[in-house]
Write an enzyme that holds these catalytic residues in place. Structure first.
Site, short mmCIF file in Angstrom:
data_model
loop_
_atom_site.label_atom_id
_atom_site.label_comp_id
_atom_site.label_asym_id
_atom_site.label_seq_id
_atom_site.Cartn_x
_atom_site.Cartn_y
_atom_site.Cartn_z
N SER A 96 0.96 -1.08 0.02
CA SER A 96 0.17 0.09 0.02
C SER A 96 0.85 1.29 -0.05
CB SER A 96 -0.94 -0.09 1.09
OG SER A 96 -1.68 -1.07 1.28
N GLN A 97 0.08 2.31 -0.32
CA GLN A 97 0.98 3.56 -0.51
C GLN A 97 1.16 3.97 1.20
OE1 GLN A 97 -2.46 6.04 -1.84
NE2 GLN A 97 -1.27 7.82 -1.42
#
Lengths: 247, 826
Positions: free
Chosen positions: A97-98
């Site tokens: 994930s970011q």
């Protein structure tokens, strides 16, 4: 005519080279990049706090993001983007994930020292490492075997021996590691597995990101009340109100 | 989806080229090549729907048209060299098509273009460009050969053209038939073989010395069929549900069937059960029974649940939002639309429905449930009281007069694709205002329509659906506020539309249903705001407030100000999945770092990007090179002011032709409902009759020695009259014709399309003939402009339809034809 074709061929070759990516990674200063990432996240957190009027991200979580070496969890060909604020592919249709979303999810989990946490969907192992810095006990399960082995190896090499890993189906949770103060479920599921709800302590929280890969739309927080009943909260990462625009 | 092409017509011939002694044109080879190229275009849309997602498929249309346009330019530029060795050039083009059609796709797969990453990875648009380049080549090669034929045999354009257009029609129809019999990859290899066959036939015409290479080519025909499967194996995106499922240990594919409706894959998981129960209540304690996963084109999993006749294992089907209507109705007569692998039928059986009619589009899915896996599935479609019908949902409802107590429409699209906005450009006649009116007309008094959809945040499709239902009820003369109910879980939401007002007993049952399952109520008549937003808590009770706003008298302001497009879809603008509003973009761009961008619907921006790319690339590949030709062969006898006229004329008819074709393909989709029949029938009819019209126009031209503009005016008048009359008449006509059996509808569609397409086939060759007579130097220019316009128009038509509806697109087209008639080169 032939000159035009040669010219086009040259352009195509350059295009293909560009796609191949930059060679080597010895020149990246990962520590500096990580500090920059943390600065960015802090700035974003302040923006959100200003908008909502509430402090938005636990400083401990952000500090841990500054500590865990994210670049050790991404594939070789993605190294140049390791500390950018974007999700990355890690193979097998999974993503890491970011960073801002990782911070948000970890913050929503409300992890305190001495907590026991469970992760369903180890993926790269990055989230597990972050949790390993914050909690007492971290148990993580991954169903895709090659990913699980890679993550396990990484965590071991990086010194997260406290994180217990397992290959398998996370539906039934991890009975003898629980009950858990918080659970994060990054593996897609059509419903919240009842066994996981059972293994959540009263007052505990389960965080579930919702959306397609690379396009996580919102986070669902499942809260278990002291009396055992369940409530969910849908948390949009951005404050996208009012929906009807300014009047 | 609208594969299409402009009439290629006679090719540009700058004055001064010596015409070589001609034999007979290789019409058979042209037929084969043309059908292979058109088949390839249609096949690519299928292939890309399988490996990626539906809406990237339409990009193939512009790639194909680009190939045709650029080929025309290439032939114009390199004529002398090519004509000297016509046979070899033709055969090379055809053979290259054979090679690059297969190789191009195989390589394009390996480029690993991932549309989901397009927001984050600046390399993705580049990859897309490489995919374009790879797919452009086969169309370019085939079109070059065909175009060359026109240039070589200038005396017989109409004959060549009729074979060309007949080939195109046959190709589009043929590929659909082929997809029933072959897998998509085998069909791809077949098209490659056709390319070689065309090359072989062309060479055979020549002298004895050519027999050897021709024989070699015949051998080459066999080669694609012997290609190792690994080279052309379909590589689905890693991010499709099927790919991700197969990463789990112990999963394997146990059945795979292919048809033009989709590739149906059944997966068994030996170690980890699927446990597919979308939106299952948080209070549930049980898990679903063993299941098989049924994927269509690698996505949209429909569970094939084990059923042995016992009710108890199905109890989980009572703990989802779609079970609500069963608590308000006793032993209902149920119509299930989009039945898939039978989960909704099982739910109805569990709840004691007295009769169940299930409609499913894909017969292969039903076959898998009923025959292949009957032991596992318990053959629910043949359980007592259950009847299954093959057909498209809306078409079925329109064609039958039966009434039901419950019409169940549940979760008809894949969650991931739906949340990422990947359906944004798909037209859907399932959720328009007219469609809901239709469903409501098939309810008994007190009956209910139940539609269940995924919950996407911020709320958009649920609210759009609510508004659509309200509009449908109003059009029927009912009071929406009394006849709507909306509940939601965290993942799914169910909307109930009742034929009649909800009674207090209904409300009590609804309240109890939701309380026991921790579902939230968002709206029902007499709802109190304090009851809402309790179990699945949002920051604001957006669904409740939205529902109230849509029922109140501030509805129009609410919809106009809302950050997503939630105005109801209509049959004229059937883009239910389009939610994008331009003014939301800057706000979400500013929030990019905090995760704002995934909240957008991405199909539409992709459409815009394609349009921009198409304009840029077609100008570069088609128009710029022609500028050089025109300059080089400047004819002093060309009257000034003619060039702009020619350009305007061909631009106008290029746009207009595609606008009408695409608008009518979509319109007839409603009548023919079956997506395959619709494309095959409409496309073929258009091509066939446009070809006939072109041929007829040739006769008009030779007869009318004075070269007046009367033929064009007549043609445009016919198009205008036809187009406008149809606009007014078709909706009502379709309603009348819907109940007819398919063969009649097909015949009537052809009959309706014939006059319009016939007239539309005339302006292009008439204009080209006039230009050739008055200013031959401008002929390549005209050809190129038309090619450019077609490429852009294919995409622009969809864009305009999304915003303004089909009626506006058709009216625009008619106006463009009128403009063309006005500027027809004198």
């Amino acid at each position: 005519m032939t000159e035009q074709f040669l010219g086009f061929g040259r352009i195509l070759a350059l295009l293909l080279l560009a796609l191949a990516g930059p060679p080597g990674h010895a020149q990246y200063d990962f520590d500096a990049q990580r500090r920059e990432m943390v600065d960015d996240i802090n700035a974003l957190a302040r923006e959100t706090a200003a908008e909502t009027g509430r402090p938005s991200l636990d400083p401990r979580v952000i500090a841990v993001l500054g500590k865990v070496q994210r670049h050790r969890f991404v594939p070789e060909d993605q190294l140049s983007a390791a500390y950018r604020n974007r999700p990355l592919p890690i193979g097998y249709g999974q993503t890491i994930s970011q960073p801002y979303i990782v911070a948000l999810m970890t913050d929503l989990m409300n992890v305190r020292p001495g907590h026991a946490v469970l992760e369903i969907g180890t993926g790269s192992g990055y989230q597990a490492a972050i949790l390993g810095e914050l909690a007492q006990t971290v148990c993580t399960i991954e169903i895709v075997e090659p990913l699980a082995r890679q993550a396990e190896e990484r965590l071991r090499v990086l010194g997260y021996a406290r994180v217990r890993t397992r290959i398998g189906d996370g539906y039934y949770g991890w009975e003898d590691c629980g009950p858990f103060d918080s659970i994060i479920v990054t593996a897609a599921a059509s419903h919240v597995p009842p066994p996981l709800i059972r293994q959540l302590k009263p007052g505990g929280r389960m965080v579930i990101p919702i959306g397609a890969p690379f396009l996580a739309q919102h986070l669902m927080v499942v809260e278990k009340n002291p009396d055992g009943t369940i409530v969910t909260r849908q948390v949009l990462p951005v404050r996208f109100v009012p929906l009807t625009g300014k009047h | 989806m609208a594969p299409a092409r402009p009439p290629t017509g006679p090719a540009p011939t700058p004055s001064g080229i010596a015409v070589l002694p001609a034999g007979a044109p290789p019409v058979l080879a042209v037929l084969l090549l043309s059908s292979a190229a058109m088949g390839y275009e249609v096949l690519l849309t299928r292939l890309f729907s399988i490996i990626l997602w539906h809406n990237f498929a339409y990009m193939m249309i512009s790639v194909a048209l680009l190939g045709y346009g650029a080929a025309g330019t290439f032939v114009a530029v390199a004529q002398r060299a090519l004509l000297r060795h016509f046979d070899v050039a033709f055969a090379t083009g055809a053979a290259l098509f054979g090679v690059t059609s297969v190789a191009g796709f195989a390589l394009a797969q390996r480029v690993a273009f991932n549309p989901l990453e397009i927001l984050w990875d600046p390399g993705q648009p580049l990859r897309l460009l490489v995919v374009y380049a790879l797919l452009f080549v086969p169309f370019f090669c085939a079109a070059t050969s065909i175009c060359l034929t026109f240039t070589r045999f200038t005396g017989e354009p109409h004959r060549i053209y009729s074979f060309d257009i007949f080939g195109a029609g046959a190709g589009s129809l043929g590929i659909l038939v082929a997809l029933f019999l072959l897998t998509p990859t085998d069909a791809l290899k077949l098209l490659g073989s056709l390319g070689f066959a065309a090359a072989a036939i062309a060479l055979f015409r020549g002298s004895v010395r050519r027999r050897l290479p021709a024989a070699l080519l015949v051998a080459a025909v066999v080669t694609p069929l012997l290609l190792p499967a690994e080279w052309v194996r379909l590589r689905l995106s890693d991010y499709k549900e099927l790919s991700q499922t197969l990463n789990i240990a112990g999963t394997r594919i146990v059945a795979e069937h292919s048809s033009p409706l989709g590739v149906v894959t059944v997966v068994e998981s030996a170690q980890v059960p699927f446990r597919h129960a979308p939106g299952l209540s948080l209070n549930a304690t049980m898990e679903p029974p063993p299941q098989l996963a049924v994927f269509t084109d690698g996505d949209g999993m429909s569970p094939l649940t084990r059923y042995d006749g016992r009710r108890e294992p199905l109890a989980y089907l009572d703990l989802v939002t779609s079970a609500l209507p069963f608590h308000l109705l006793r032993e209902p007569r149920v119509l299930v639309l989009g039945a898939g692998a039978g989960a909704d039928v099982l739910q109805a059986l569990y709840h004691g429905a007295r009769a169940i009619e299930a409609v499913e589009l894909n017969p292969q899915v039903v076959d898998l449930v009923q025959r292949r896996f009957s032991g596992f599935s318990g053959a629910p479609y043949s359980a007592p009281g259950v009847r299954v019908r093959i057909g498209e949902a809306r078409g079925f409802v329109a064609a039958h007069g039966d009434r039901y107590d419950l019409i169940q429409v549940a979760l008809l699209d894949a969650f991931g694709a739906s949340s990422a906005g990947l359906y944004a450009l798909s037209e859907s006649y399932l959720y328009t205002v007219e469609a809901l009116q239709e469903y409501l007309a098939h309810l008994e008094p007190g009956g209910m329509l139940a539609i269940t959809r995924w919950v996407n945040l911020p709320p958009r499709d649920i609210l759009k659906l609510f508004g659509t239902a309200a509009a449908a009820l109003e059009r029927n003369g009912a009071a929406p506020a009394q006849q709507l109910a909306l509940i939601r879980g965290w993942k799914t939401a169910t909307l109930l539309v009742k034929n009649g007002a909800f009674t207090p007993a209904d409300i009590a049952a609804l309240r109890e249903f939701c309380r026991a399952r921790s579902f939230d109520v968002a709206y029902f008549p007499g709802i109190d705001a304090a009851e809402t937003n309790r179990y699945n808590v949002l920051d604001q009770p957006d669904f409740h407030e939205g529902a109230l706003a849509l029922l109140g008298n501030t509805r129009d302001t609410f919809v106009e100000r809302y950050k997503f497009d939630i105005a109801p879809a209509t049959d004229d603008r059937p883009y239910f999945f389009h939610f994008f509003k331009w003014r939301t973009l800057p706000e979400l761009l500013a929030l990019k770092d905090r995760g704002g961008l995934p909240l957008l619907e991405w199909g539409y921006p992709v459409l815009i990007a394609t349009l921009v790319q198409a304009v840029a690339v077609s100008v570069v590949l088609i128009l710029l090179p022609l500028k050089f030709i025109v300059r080089r062969t400047e004819d002093p006898t060309t009257p000034a002011g003619l060039a702009p006229c020619v350009a305007a004329y061909f631009l106008a008819i290029g746009f207009a032709f595609m606008f009408v074709e695409i608008a009518f393909i979509q319109k007839f989709l409603l009548l023919l409902s079956h997506p395959l029949y619709a494309v095959a029938v409409v496309l073929c009819s258009f091509l066939l009759f446009a070809g006939l019209g072109s041929r007829y126009s040739g006769r008009l031209h030779t007869e009318n020695a004075k070269l007046s503009r009367r033929p064009v005016t007549a043609a445009v008048a016919a198009i205008g009259a036809c187009g406008l009359v149809y606009l007014v008449v078709l909706p009502g006509l379709f309603r009348l014709l819907m109940p007819l059996p398919d063969p009649f509808k097909v015949a009537l569609s052809i009959a309706l399309i014939a006059p319009l397409a016939f007239a539309m086939g005339m302006p292009f060759p008439l204009g080209l003939a006039r230009t050739a007579a008055r200013a031959p130097a401008l002929v390549p220019w005209a050809w190129g402009v038309n090619g450019c316009a077609s490429v852009v128009a294919a995409i622009l038509a969809t864009l305009l339809a999304i915003h303004f509806g089909f009626a506006v697109v058709v009216v625009l087209a008619v106006l463009l034809y009128v403009l063309a008639a006005a500027v027809f080169p004198r």
